[in-house]
Write an enzyme that holds these catalytic residues in place. Sequence first.
Site: not given
Ligand code: NOJ
Length: 756
Positions: A282
């Site tokens: 993530d």
């Molecule tokens: C953080 C989030 O937790 C995740 O779900 C998302 O896909 C990413 N950012 C990218 O934007």
Amino acid sequence: MKRINVSVIILLLMGLSSLHAQDRIQEVEDLLEKMTLEEKIGQLNLITPGGGVATGAVVSEDVEAKIKEGNVGGLFGASGPDKIRQAQDLAVKESRLGIPLIIGSDVIHGYKTTFPIPLGLSSSWDLDLIEQTAQVAAKEATADGINWNFSPMVDIARDPRWGRIAEGAGEDAFLGSKIAEAMVKGYQQDDMSAEHTMMATVKHMALYGASEAGRDYNSVDMSKIRMYNEYLPPYKAAVDAGVGSVMTSFNDVFGVPATGNKWLLTDLLREEWGFDGFVTSDYTSVNEMIAHGMGDLKAVSALALKAGLDMDMVGEGFLTTLKESVEDGTLTEEQITTATRRVLEAKHKLGLFEDPYRYSDESRPEKDILSEENRELARKAAARSFVLLKKHENTLPLAKDAKIALIGPLADNKNNMLGTWAPTGDPQLSIPILEGMKNVAPNAEISYAKGSNISDDKDFAEKVNVFGSRIEISEESPEELLEEALETAEDAEVIVAVVGEATEMSGESASRTDITIPDSQKKLIRELTATGKPVVLALMSGRPLDISEEMDLPVSILQIWHPGVEAGNAVADVIFGDYNPSGKLTATWPRNVGQIPIYYGVKNTGRPQATEEFEKFKSNYLDVSNSPLLPFGHGLSYTEFEYSDIKIDSETLIEDGEVIISATITNAGDIAGEEIVQLYTHDKVRSITPPLKELKGFEKIKLESGASKTVEFIITTDDLKFYNADLEYVFEPGEFDFFVGASSAIEKSGSFSIKK
Ligand code: NOJ
């Protein structure tokens, strides 16, 4: 340099279309042979140019130069066929090996045609509909250059304080698994390289929804028995459905952050489940392992790579440290190659080597995005996501010529219709409730007043308004707003109050310890009810709320979540009875936050409470009963459904055999409606303590007034399996109860036993 480049492109573009899957993998191997260590590491780097919504403290720098140097494997936060073409040009024409980029995005509940938030969509329990929304999302996103989606989010959540409960399918592993599968199928269909499909990512691996105290990013510590039985199934269902990639979660999982957790990413995901796609972190979650206490950037990057992580989102720990780790022997080049191979194979599956510009067709956005057809689906999906929580004196549906006072801070509002995590949507395209009601009932007399602010608290509003104005505090005082509302209500026959949460009151980093409707609106609701006129609450939220007070008022309550781009039309369809609401809750609603975590699949204690009354030395509270305010599976209709003739065809189930549990459902009311018939079982004696109920089947049926239908559920021993203390997936002979009905709060319908 340029000559090599051109010849590589010609090679790639010419021969590949005729290659078979096997040969394509060979082609990845050939490519790997040509790659330097730096180029391999470059493929593991996923960055964002910063055009989209950043969900962390940093965005990437020098994107263009990095792509040309072969230091980027994928991009996200960029869109548009022209921009993606430019980005691919940099990679394909200007980097040494000309490897195309994978282009990611968060297409969580629709692309430009925004569907209801996932928690709302799950409340439809309509797998075909959910799959269709994913298909449309893929069609629109690919038209805009995207080929890789950061969805579905399948984290089981039993804590409505956690803001991201909005992004998932609620509390149940069985339903969550079905929805995970439907979404993966919708995004990828049978062929990820087709023009209208994209690669899905199941996230967040794992257990993110169980973060302690509902505080985002917080620790998770859970027994493996619970994990396997209650939290992991939806991730596994996505893997079984062929999901192309997996995203790790921010939390730790028994002591090791998910992003560096070898047990999770290799032993479980690859070895036990047979996942053969690639794993991305993530947003900066590799770097965040420093704060978790796992070492410096070099150490955490090596830890993640060894654990089984293939791609590093935004943080560039891989890009900046992995080479050194290979040189000093912490890692082998083979370990890097393995990760690179997985990323390149994903690009193959997407057909990017065949044609890097596959998703850069400038003619597509116009015809594929926000078409009439797509908006129709959004309207349909929204109406089916609504849950009629409470009926009072048959106020609903309203007559299309009624005199209506439409009140509330969310009644004539565009900014809060889409809901959290709709970064590719445009709030200004959404239909406010007022407009929708006028569209659907042009002969109704509708007067409008704001009535209150979403919240009067300026500091709170500032925190919520991070992505734009969601809570607008009026110049008028709260008293003036209220007075205006009461005046507006004076001439009306019925009051519809659109109240609840602003979009960013749920979602990422939007946890709440108080999940009631904000005070400003509570007061408005009380005052409107005090007029003695019939009141309908159209309740908007991204999570289960504590509405104990409102449930006691003489009001009807329709839960509308954040309904998406067609919000107003869909709400009007339901309020005026063009569509009879059929949604059912997929997460339990508590009486107060003290009951959290709360879910229907609880186990008995050794001292179970027999009734709702307090009993000393039983497992209960002094101040509130154990039962929830609204159970999982609850949802009413404008009509009434009666269940009869609930039976089982045999009281004995043998291995490889089946039993058929059936029930007849009758529409006893005056109008047609849909009912979601639910089947639960309870294993009475087990080698590990069994939940009191487990959802095992459901069917959504439509019945005309007076009509009946018999629904059958076939149950086999496979359906009754669970993970035992040794984590073996088994069924155990013995007695089972079954329950068929309209929600999880139903009485036992009968029993059967498994005999070996
Ligand atoms: C953080 C989030 O937790 C995740 O779900 C998302 O896909 C990413 N950012 C990218 O934007």
